[in-house]
Design an enzyme around this catalytic site. Structure first.
Site, PDB file in Angstrom:
ATOM      1  N   CYS A   1     -33.939  12.589 106.924  1.00 36.19           N
ATOM      2  CA  CYS A   1     -33.485  13.928 107.286  1.00 36.19           C
ATOM      3  C   CYS A   1     -34.065  14.997 106.374  1.00 36.19           C
ATOM      4  O   CYS A   1     -33.914  16.171 106.635  1.00 36.19           O
ATOM      5  CB  CYS A   1     -31.964  13.998 107.282  1.00 36.19           C
ATOM      6  SG  CYS A   1     -31.250  13.630 105.689  1.00 36.19           S
TER       7      CYS A   1
HETATM    8  C1  LIG Z   1     -31.306   8.897 106.609  1.00 35.74           C
HETATM    9  S1  LIG Z   1     -31.710   7.391 105.846  1.00 35.74           S
HETATM   10  C2  LIG Z   1     -31.151   6.231 107.033  1.00 35.74           C
HETATM   11  C3  LIG Z   1     -29.940   5.510 106.564  1.00 35.74           C
HETATM   12  C4  LIG Z   1     -29.435   4.411 107.463  1.00 35.74           C
HETATM   13  N1  LIG Z   1     -29.217   4.822 108.819  1.00 35.74           N
HETATM   14  C5  LIG Z   1     -28.151   3.846 106.894  1.00 35.74           C
HETATM   15  O1  LIG Z   1     -27.169   3.699 107.613  1.00 35.74           O
HETATM   16  O2  LIG Z   1     -28.118   3.578 105.684  1.00 35.74           O
HETATM   17  C6  LIG Z   1     -33.459   7.317 106.040  1.00 35.74           C
HETATM   18  C7  LIG Z   1     -34.089   6.052 105.467  1.00 35.74           C
HETATM   19  O3  LIG Z   1     -35.499   6.074 105.751  1.00 35.74           O
HETATM   20  C8  LIG Z   1     -36.161   5.390 104.703  1.00 35.74           C
HETATM   21  N2  LIG Z   1     -37.590   5.744 104.748  1.00 35.74           N
HETATM   22  C9  LIG Z   1     -38.172   6.921 104.409  1.00 35.74           C
HETATM   23  N3  LIG Z   1     -39.507   6.879 104.599  1.00 35.74           N
HETATM   24  C10 LIG Z   1     -39.782   5.635 105.078  1.00 35.74           C
HETATM   25  C11 LIG Z   1     -40.979   4.988 105.472  1.00 35.74           C
HETATM   26  N4  LIG Z   1     -42.160   5.613 105.396  1.00 35.74           N
HETATM   27  N5  LIG Z   1     -40.897   3.715 105.904  1.00 35.74           N
HETATM   28  C12 LIG Z   1     -39.707   3.081 105.970  1.00 35.74           C
HETATM   29  N6  LIG Z   1     -38.533   3.639 105.616  1.00 35.74           N
HETATM   30  C13 LIG Z   1     -38.560   4.910 105.177  1.00 35.74           C
HETATM   31  C14 LIG Z   1     -35.421   5.873 103.445  1.00 35.74           C
HETATM   32  O4  LIG Z   1     -35.599   4.964 102.378  1.00 35.74           O
HETATM   33  C15 LIG Z   1     -33.971   5.936 103.956  1.00 35.74           C
HETATM   34  O5  LIG Z   1     -33.248   4.761 103.633  1.00 35.74           O
END
Ligand SMILES: C[S@@+](CC[C@H](N)C(=O)[O-])C[C@H]1O[C@@H](n2cnc3c(N)ncnc32)[C@H](O)[C@@H]1O
Length: 374
Positions: A71
């Site tokens: 986000c």
């Molecule tokens: C808003 S959080 C989602 C949390 C999840 N829905 C939960 O219930 O915990 C977004 C997630 O995307 C991951 N993220 C960010 N960039 C990424 C990438 N390039 N590849 C994989 N994961 C990624 C972050 O580490 C983070 O845990």
């Protein structure tokens, strides 16, 4: 039914899917601490730690794709760079996967601001991309308070049906609107499907999009809401002394302005002099918590609890988000706060997924007018 969980974090979608007997066959996150929690709770078999870029072509066939995509590019707390931020392009990775794997359904989750950012330009781009893939897209703004959680947390969910009931409606009069929970009379003013590319303002809190067009409405009440839960009812009885504030802080509180008001269900007792932001407030527990975030300073917000001042514990964070108390116990207490703050409340997305897979559709009014467009 099989699901794939992108940007899995600590598994908010996973819990919802488990409860609905949907098997998660692949999950991914780049962040080591989140991955540690995920694998400690659900095992290592389906989880891959790493950048989604490296796995775009190795994701297995599935029926349901879930993802709370990062986000930061859209969050009001972030730098507001939107789709110009390189992280914004993670959304393109999602559309690549959907296009390649063509799951029956998808559900994406993000911050409320997505609807209004840059006069709706970001959301328009998201709607256009998803609806161009042949999905019937629907969105709704939901709040964690309506799912029995003591938190004012507004989140936008965007769902897609590949074999859309909308198509079925055109052939057989089936009902198709999944999230509004309103019958035709209460959203009867939704008569016009407009071109997404012509839209230049904030999107309303519910709507649908199909083949480059959309309709939307403000759906105000949430008819299925569960009983309200207040913050005081989820508090730990005897928290560790580390969560309490020092005497110094107590002195500063004496110089605060008394507020004693509720904003969005959050009880604000005092504002510290010199700061109008929520971060300088002292909260009560008669209402709900403000939105938990991954921003560290928010974890030090002060609450007056039984005439003492302290921050919320990691276990209280788990309860406010609707996770089991010890869900994140495999990482330090300090690391648990941002992981919970980033997560999606399982109960909120469970409600949505249940409506999708159990086909809880509601008819829309004036369907014949929309029919002409397609
Ligand atoms: C808003 S959080 C989602 C949390 C999840 N829905 C939960 O219930 O915990 C977004 C997630 O995307 C991951 N993220 C960010 N960039 C990424 C990438 N390039 N590849 C994989 N994961 C990624 C972050 O580490 C983070 O845990």
């Amino acid at each position: 039914m099989k699901s794939v969980e992108l940007f899995a974090g600590i598994g908010g979608f996973r819990i919802a899917c488990d409860e609905l007997d949907i098997q998660t066959i692949w999950a991914n996150d780049i962040e080591p601490k989140a991955s540690q929690v995920y694998t400690s709770q659900f095992g290592c078999k389906e989880h891959v730690e790493g950048n989604i870029d490296d796995y775009l072509d190795s994701i297995p066939e599935h029926d349901l794709l879930t993802g709370g995509f990062p986000c930061q590019p859209f969050s009001s707390a972030g730098k507001k760079l939107g789709i110009n931020d390189s992280r914004g392009s993670l959304f393109e990775k999602i559309t690549y996967i959907i296009n390649k794997k063509k799951p029956k359904y998808f559900i994406l989750e993000n911050v409320k601001r997505l609807l209004s950012m840059e006069k709706g330009a970001h959301f328009a781009r998201i709607l256009k991309s998803l609806s161009d893939l042949g999905y019937l897209v629907e969105w709704r703004l939901l709040n964690a308070v309506h799912f029995g959680l003591p938190q004012n947390r507004e989140r936008i969910v965007i769902i897609g049906h590949r074999n859309s009931p909308f198509n079925a409606y055109l052939c057989s009069n089936a009902d198709f609107n999944t999230l509004s929970c309103k019958t035709n009379s209460s959203i009867s003013h939704v008569t016009q499907w407009k071109k997404i590319k012509h839209h230049r303002s904030k999107f309303l809190n519910w709507g649908m999009a199909f083949q480059g067009r959309f309709c939307h409405a403000d759906v105000l009440s949430f008819s299925e809401k569960q009983a309200d839960t207040r913050l005081h009812s989820i508090l730990e009885a005897t928290p560790d002394s580390r969560f309490f504030f020092t005497k110094d802080t107590l002195k500063r509180i004496q110089n605060s302005d008394v507020v004693n008001k509720f904003y969005n269900g959050v009880e604000i007792l005092y504002n510290q002099k010199g700061g109008a932001r929520m971060g300088y407030s002292i909260f009560g527990t008669a209402g709900v918590a403000p939105t938990l975030t991954c921003t560290t300073s928010r974890h030090y917000e002060r609450y007056r609890i039984h005439n003492e001042y302290r921050r919320l514990t990691n276990i209280e964070y788990a309860r406010i988000q609707g996770f089991p108390d010890l869900h994140c116990q495999s990482v330090s207490i300090y690391d648990q706060y941002p992981l919970y703050g980033n997560a999606v409340p399982p109960a909120l997305v469970k409600w949505v997924i249940d409506r999708i897979i159990n086909k809880k559709h509601v008819p829309l009014n004036n369907i014949s007018k929309k029919k002409e467009l397609f």
